[in-house]
Design a protein around this motif. Structure first.
Motif, PDB file in Angstrom:
ATOM      1  N   PHE A 207       0.667  -1.313   0.131  1.00 26.41           N
ATOM      2  CA  PHE A 207      -0.223   0.272   0.440  1.00 26.41           C
ATOM      3  C   PHE A 207       0.682   1.322  -0.401  1.00 26.41           C
ATOM      4  CE2 PHE A 207      -2.324  -3.272   1.914  1.00 26.41           C
ATOM      5  CZ  PHE A 207      -3.879  -3.179   1.340  1.00 26.41           C
ATOM      6  N   TYR A 208       2.269   0.872   0.402  1.00 29.02           N
ATOM      7  CA  TYR A 208       3.083   2.528   0.441  1.00 29.02           C
ATOM      8  C   TYR A 208       3.738   2.537  -0.378  1.00 29.02           C
ATOM      9  CZ  TYR A 208       5.997   5.263   2.860  1.00 29.02           C
ATOM     10  OH  TYR A 208       6.924   6.802   3.276  1.00 29.02           O
ATOM     11  N   LEU A 209       4.352   1.590  -1.231  1.00 28.97           N
ATOM     12  CA  LEU A 209       5.341   1.609  -2.601  1.00 28.97           C
ATOM     13  C   LEU A 209       5.335   2.493  -3.362  1.00 28.97           C
ATOM     14  CD1 LEU A 209       8.091   1.956  -1.695  1.00 28.97           C
ATOM     15  CD2 LEU A 209       8.278  -0.820  -3.198  1.00 28.97           C
ATOM     16  N   ASP A 210       5.499   3.148  -4.438  1.00 21.54           N
ATOM     17  CA  ASP A 210       5.625   3.602  -5.918  1.00 21.54           C
ATOM     18  C   ASP A 210       5.967   2.953  -6.642  1.00 21.54           C
ATOM     19  OD1 ASP A 210       2.768   5.484  -5.552  1.00 21.54           O
ATOM     20  OD2 ASP A 210       4.553   6.636  -3.819  1.00 21.54           O
ATOM     21  N   ASN A 211       6.038   2.046  -7.565  1.00 21.51           N
ATOM     22  CA  ASN A 211       6.914   1.647  -8.949  1.00 21.51           C
ATOM     23  C   ASN A 211       7.831   2.834  -9.083  1.00 21.51           C
ATOM     24  OD1 ASN A 211       5.745  -0.959  -8.223  1.00 21.51           O
ATOM     25  ND2 ASN A 211       3.527  -0.466  -9.875  1.00 21.51           N
ATOM     26  N   ASN A 212       7.460   3.719  -9.310  1.00 25.81           N
ATOM     27  CA  ASN A 212       7.970   4.771  -9.835  1.00 25.81           C
ATOM     28  C   ASN A 212       8.363   6.100  -9.832  1.00 25.81           C
ATOM     29  OD1 ASN A 212       6.258   5.362 -11.905  1.00 25.81           O
ATOM     30  ND2 ASN A 212       6.761   3.183 -13.202  1.00 25.81           N
ATOM     31  N   ILE A 213       8.781   7.216 -10.724  1.00 24.50           N
ATOM     32  CA  ILE A 213       8.541   8.308 -10.567  1.00 24.50           C
ATOM     33  C   ILE A 213       7.421   8.608 -11.272  1.00 24.50           C
ATOM     34  CG2 ILE A 213       9.436  10.647 -11.476  1.00 24.50           C
ATOM     35  CD1 ILE A 213      12.456   9.553 -11.480  1.00 24.50           C
ATOM     36  N   ARG A 214       6.835   8.373 -12.054  1.00 19.21           N
ATOM     37  CA  ARG A 214       5.477   8.546 -12.731  1.00 19.21           C
ATOM     38  C   ARG A 214       3.835   8.779 -11.956  1.00 19.21           C
ATOM     39  NH1 ARG A 214       3.700  12.292 -15.597  1.00 19.21           N
ATOM     40  NH2 ARG A 214       6.572  12.682 -15.248  1.00 19.21           N
ATOM     41  N   ASP A 215       4.372   7.490 -11.117  1.00 20.17           N
ATOM     42  CA  ASP A 215       3.420   6.954 -10.121  1.00 20.17           C
ATOM     43  C   ASP A 215       3.224   7.264  -9.091  1.00 20.17           C
ATOM     44  OD1 ASP A 215       2.856   5.147 -11.733  1.00 20.17           O
ATOM     45  OD2 ASP A 215       3.860   3.759 -10.861  1.00 20.17           O
ATOM     46  N   ALA A 216       3.949   8.909  -8.694  1.00 15.41           N
ATOM     47  CA  ALA A 216       4.376   9.404  -7.163  1.00 15.41           C
ATOM     48  C   ALA A 216       2.938  10.518  -7.321  1.00 15.41           C
ATOM     49  CB  ALA A 216       5.865   9.324  -7.120  1.00 15.41           C
ATOM     50  N   LYS A 217       2.240  10.133  -6.380  1.00 22.63           N
ATOM     51  CA  LYS A 217       0.897  11.290  -6.036  1.00 22.63           C
ATOM     52  C   LYS A 217       1.268  12.610  -5.245  1.00 22.63           C
ATOM     53  CE  LYS A 217      -2.429   8.924  -7.352  1.00 22.63           C
ATOM     54  NZ  LYS A 217      -2.791   7.239  -7.704  1.00 22.63           N
ATOM     55  N   TRP A 218       2.717  12.404  -4.414  1.00 24.59           N
ATOM     56  CA  TRP A 218       3.262  12.800  -3.773  1.00 24.59           C
ATOM     57  C   TRP A 218       3.847  13.614  -4.136  1.00 24.59           C
ATOM     58  CZ3 TRP A 218       8.483  11.996  -3.596  1.00 24.59           C
ATOM     59  CH2 TRP A 218       8.500  10.079  -3.600  1.00 24.59           C
ATOM     60  N   LEU A 219       4.377  13.570  -5.060  1.00 24.12           N
ATOM     61  CA  LEU A 219       5.510  14.783  -6.698  1.00 24.12           C
ATOM     62  C   LEU A 219       4.455  15.761  -6.867  1.00 24.12           C
ATOM     63  CD1 LEU A 219       8.741  12.149  -7.294  1.00 24.12           C
ATOM     64  CD2 LEU A 219       8.716  14.218  -5.577  1.00 24.12           C
ATOM     65  N   SER A 220       5.122  16.757  -7.573  1.00 20.51           N
ATOM     66  CA  SER A 220       4.014  17.900  -8.343  1.00 20.51           C
ATOM     67  C   SER A 220       4.755  17.586 -10.085  1.00 20.51           C
ATOM     68  CB  SER A 220       4.877  19.144  -8.124  1.00 20.51           C
ATOM     69  OG  SER A 220       6.076  19.486  -8.389  1.00 20.51           O
ATOM     70  N   ASP A 221       4.367  17.503 -10.828  1.00 19.17           N
ATOM     71  CA  ASP A 221       4.303  17.856 -11.981  1.00 19.17           C
ATOM     72  C   ASP A 221       6.158  17.694 -12.139  1.00 19.17           C
ATOM     73  OD1 ASP A 221       2.157  15.701 -12.515  1.00 19.17           O
ATOM     74  OD2 ASP A 221       1.389  18.323 -13.345  1.00 19.17           O
ATOM     75  N   ASP A 222       5.939  19.443 -11.517  1.00 22.28           N
ATOM     76  CA  ASP A 222       7.790  19.614 -12.437  1.00 22.28           C
ATOM     77  C   ASP A 222       8.634  19.000 -11.154  1.00 22.28           C
ATOM     78  OD1 ASP A 222       6.621  21.765 -12.918  1.00 22.28           O
ATOM     79  OD2 ASP A 222       6.734  23.059 -11.662  1.00 22.28           O
ATOM     80  N   GLU A 223       8.055  18.454 -10.498  1.00 29.34           N
ATOM     81  CA  GLU A 223       9.628  17.603  -9.459  1.00 29.34           C
ATOM     82  C   GLU A 223       9.601  16.510  -9.818  1.00 29.34           C
ATOM     83  OE1 GLU A 223       9.084  19.066  -5.047  1.00 29.34           O
ATOM     84  OE2 GLU A 223       7.278  17.595  -5.535  1.00 29.34           O
ATOM     85  N   LYS A 224       8.817  15.895 -10.773  1.00 32.86           N
ATOM     86  CA  LYS A 224       9.138  13.879 -11.762  1.00 32.86           C
ATOM     87  C   LYS A 224       9.476  15.133 -13.176  1.00 32.86           C
ATOM     88  CE  LYS A 224       4.400  12.375 -10.529  1.00 32.86           C
ATOM     89  NZ  LYS A 224       2.567  12.450 -10.501  1.00 32.86           N
ATOM     90  N   GLN A 225       9.577  15.873 -13.213  1.00 32.24           N
ATOM     91  CA  GLN A 225      10.024  16.188 -14.562  1.00 32.24           C
ATOM     92  C   GLN A 225      11.465  16.502 -14.106  1.00 32.24           C
ATOM     93  OE1 GLN A 225       8.525  20.272 -16.506  1.00 32.24           O
ATOM     94  NE2 GLN A 225       9.825  19.598 -18.087  1.00 32.24           N
ATOM     95  N   ILE A 226      11.746  17.036 -12.964  1.00 31.76           N
ATOM     96  CA  ILE A 226      13.064  16.884 -12.952  1.00 31.76           C
ATOM     97  C   ILE A 226      13.948  15.857 -12.340  1.00 31.76           C
ATOM     98  CG2 ILE A 226      14.642  18.045 -10.485  1.00 31.76           C
ATOM     99  CD1 ILE A 226      12.309  20.714 -10.838  1.00 31.76           C
ATOM    100  N   LEU A 227      12.992  15.336 -12.237  1.00 35.44           N
ATOM    101  CA  LEU A 227      13.666  14.110 -11.905  1.00 35.44           C
ATOM    102  C   LEU A 227      13.472  12.977 -12.735  1.00 35.44           C
ATOM    103  CD1 LEU A 227      11.226  12.906  -8.052  1.00 35.44           C
ATOM    104  CD2 LEU A 227      14.152  14.036  -8.154  1.00 35.44           C
TER     105      LEU A 227
END
Length: 435
Positions: A207-227
């Motif tokens: 229930f806790y782990l995200d598979n990758n950057i794109r799945d992480a709801k706790w990151l903003s779109d800008d943060e996802k793009q940077i990573l």
């Protein structure tokens, strides 16, 4: 004003990147450390069980060593398939499956009553846990470029000495306090109680782990793009070893596997036999042995993190691996030549700091030049071959102890393997790994 626009924008980008990586760190790294503490405790608590189990079941040193090591045969056979499945179905599902399965098998050790049963259960435990560690290493490559990875892997792998710091006294306390309670021996209670966290944490993982950057709801779109941009830029610098077939024919992969074999020889020779080493210098009582054997692991935590930070700061990988390996060798040799309890613990601390620091520093080498399916298969292959040392090391030490009646020559063997690992590490081209 125009003169300051570019530096200000650059500063804002740096701040945004730093903030994104801080969020990633606090979201996944402490949780993965907890997972690995639980995993490593269930893997090596057989070293403490030996203090009662060997006598109760009439196991020789060689029988114990074979049983401790046979875990890695199951691990070896199922490692690559497990990591490829993780790459396909995602870390969340597969790591959760691994943890729940090994927790149930670890609890079933209370039914072991003979050497063959011991061998079978250790094999099944290795089969269940196969893919966990290389899966985590692969998972971290989804989030961090190689120039940030040595420090992160070192922090994650601090879970190994942390499991020794807390797990050794805990194991000793359980064995002393619960011995013969409810008709079970202390070692049976230890296996049962220490298996529970694996099942609980495994369920939480789903229930806790995200598979990758794109799945992480706790990151903003800008943060996802940077990573994601950092990961893509890093991939462009790697070698062109992308197919799984190339992994098996690449001599550098086999070189990495040998280095890791040498590293793991020292690591598991230490962790499986630490309670026995401590007991041989005059420490008595399972809880006391647990407290004293926690000291070398405490030293290892500090050294691991310090070397990981330094390796990333200087972007230098080879010497940051070779030096701890050589320090570990010195520690083993010195510990083998003293009968003084204080000096023995001091030298075992040096051995632990050196041997355990090697593993996180090692993984910054192959992950610097592998990508895609090759990363999944290559990391698993290196880890599975290297971990055969987990089979060889405790078994050979057991045979040496049976033949000589002491641990001196066993420690010399561990030291020699660490020296060989350091030499082969320095033969790796700097341009390949120093990103």
């Amino acid at each position: 004003m125009e003169m300051h626009a570019l530096p200000l924008a650059a500063s804002n980008n740096v701040d945004a990147e730093s903030q994104a990586y801080r969020k990633v760190f606090w979201r996944i790294v402490p949780f993965l450390m907890v997972c690995y503490v639980v995993a490593y405790l269930d893997r090596i608590n057989v070293g403490f069980a030996k203090l009662q189990m060997a006598q109760d079941l009439q196991f020789s040193e060689a029988v114990y060593g074979l049983g401790a090591g046979i875990f890695f045969l199951g691990y070896f056979l199922f490692e690559i398939p497990s990591n490829l499945i993780l790459h396909k179905v995602g870390a969340r599902v597969w790591i959760a499956r691994i943890m729940v399965t090994w927790g149930l098998i670890s609890a079933a050790f209370i039914f072991v009553g003979s050497a063959p049963a011991f061998y079978v259960m250790r094999f099944l435990l290795g089969m269940a846990e196969a893919g966990f560690y290389p899966g985590i290493i692969l998972y971290l490559t989804f989030w961090y470029p190689s120039y940030k990875r040595a420090k992160i892997i070192a922090i994650f792998m601090a879970a190994i000495p942390v499991s020794g710091i807390f797990g050794n006294p805990l194991s000793g306390w359980i064995m002393d306090q619960f011995h013969h309670t409810g008709g079970l021996a202390g070692w049976q209670w230890m296996f049962l109680i220490e298996a529970v966290p694996a099942v609980i944490v495994g369920i939480i993982t789903y229930f806790y782990l995200d598979n990758n950057i794109r799945d992480a709801k706790w990151l903003s779109d800008d943060e996802k793009q940077i990573l994601e941009q950092n990961i893509k830029a890093q991939a462009a610098q790697r070698e062109t070893t992308h197919s799984l077939r190339q992994v098996f024919t690449n001599p550098r992969i086999w070189q990495m596997a040998f280095i890791y074999f040498a590293v793991v020889t020292g690591q598991y020779g230490l962790t499986f036999w630490m309670p026995t080493f401590v007991k041989t210098v005059g420490v008595t009582g399972n809880f006391n042995i647990g407290l004293i054997s926690a000291i070398p692991f405490l030293c290892a935590v500090v050294v691991m993190i310090a070397f990981g930070r330094s390796a990333d700061h200087y972007r230098e990988r080879r010497w940051h691996l070779a030096i701890p390996a050589l320090l570990g060798a010195v520690g083993f040799i010195a510990a083998a030549t003293t009968t003084n309890m204080g000096f023995a613990i001091l030298f075992l601390s040096l051995a632990a700091a050196g041997a355990l620091t090697c593993a996180p520093l090692f993984w910054s080498l192959p992950t610097a030049f592998l990508s895609g399916t090759a990363a999944a298969g290559g990391i698993a292959m290196i880890n599975s071959i290297g971990n055969l040392a987990g089979f060889v090391s405790p078994y050979v030490i057991g045979m040496i102890r049976d033949a000589t009646g002491n641990t001196q020559y066993a420690m010399y063997t561990l030291a020699a393997m660490l020296v060989l690992g350091a030499i082969v590490t320095l033969l790796t081209p700097a341009r390949l790994v120093n990103h």
